[in-house]
Enzyme design. Structure first.
Site, PDB file in Angstrom:
ATOM      1  CB  ILE A 118      35.146  45.792  99.667  1.00  8.03           C
ATOM      2  CG1 ILE A 118      35.381  46.513  98.312  1.00  8.03           C
ATOM      3  CG2 ILE A 118      33.976  45.101  99.878  1.00  8.03           C
ATOM      4  CD1 ILE A 118      35.379  45.117  97.109  1.00  8.03           C
ATOM      5  CB  CYS A 119      36.038  43.427 103.522  1.00  5.94           C
ATOM      6  SG  CYS A 119      35.152  42.439 102.389  1.00  5.94           S
ATOM      7  CB  VAL A 120      38.945  47.439 105.707  1.00  9.50           C
ATOM      8  CG1 VAL A 120      39.223  48.428 106.770  1.00  9.50           C
ATOM      9  CG2 VAL A 120      39.843  46.154 106.078  1.00  9.50           C
TER      10      VAL A 120
END
Length: 217
Positions: A118-120
């Site tokens: 998600i955040c990467v």
């Protein structure tokens, strides 16, 4: 896809900028792709390596009031540095973060964070589409499952991202052990965070400073 080959494709500290994303307690609580302590160790080693090579490092969290503060092992490497707190899940949609990265004038963008899927993945895929040369440090990142981590890596590779581990990146930045101004600093990071390699180095130093026993005449 542009193939990464040739000397110019290797990462250089003077062209690199590091973004560490959401290394926070909430994310760590459901980290299942790696042993959690290993990710803390590797992310800290990555931060220390960046500092040793003078690579600008941006620290960012998401809704820290609820998700918790960035691990102190990381923030302690950059005392007094602001952590950019976001509401955007996708870091690359946060103008403040992107403006700070752009202000460095560097184009080799290095990213690690929680969670990989998600955040990467989101900022990596967006930044690639905007022309950035993006490298993901996989062992300083992690996901909610092994499958999620692996699928995210496959997705980012398909988008054109480069994958590395923290020690491989540090070695690529160093490139030549004759560069003594960083060799000593890197060796300290290896001793602290590279497990067997660090212990082997200390053993080597012990042996070099231990007289060889001689048989009595």
């Amino acid at each position: 896809m542009t193939f990464r080959n040739g000397l110019a494709s290797l990462l250089r500290p003077e062209d690199s900028v590091l973004v560490l994303i959401d290394h926070q307690p909430y994310q760590l609580a459901n980290l299942n792709s790696h042993e959690p302590q290993m990710v803390v160790n590797n992310a800290t080693a990555l931060a220390k390596a960046a500092k040793a090579f003078g690579v600008p490092t941006i620290l960012t969290s998401v809704v820290a009031e609820r998700g918790g503060l960035i691990f102190p092992q990381i923030t302690d490497v950059f005392p007094g540095q602001e952590v950019i707190d976001r509401t955007f899940i996708n870091t690359w949609e946060d103008k403040k973060v992107v403006d700070v990265v752009k202000a460095t004038g560097r184009k080799q963008l290095i990213i690690a964070g929680l969670w990989t899927e998600i955040c990467v993945a989101m900022p990596v895929i967006q930044a690639l589409g905007e022309g950035w040369d993006v490298t993901v440090i996989t062992d300083a990142s992690g996901a909610v499952s092994v499958e999620a981590h692996q699928v995210a890596i496959q997705r980012m590779i398909a988008a054109g991202a480069n994958m590395m581990t923290w020690l491989a990146l540090a070695a690529e930045w160093q490139r030549d052990w004759a560069r003594m101004e960083t060799a000593v600093k890197l060796t300290e990071v290896i001793q602290q965070h590279a497990a067997g390699s660090g212990i082997a180095y200390l053993w080597e130093q012990q042996l070099l400073n231990t007289p060889v026993p001689r048989a009595a005449k």
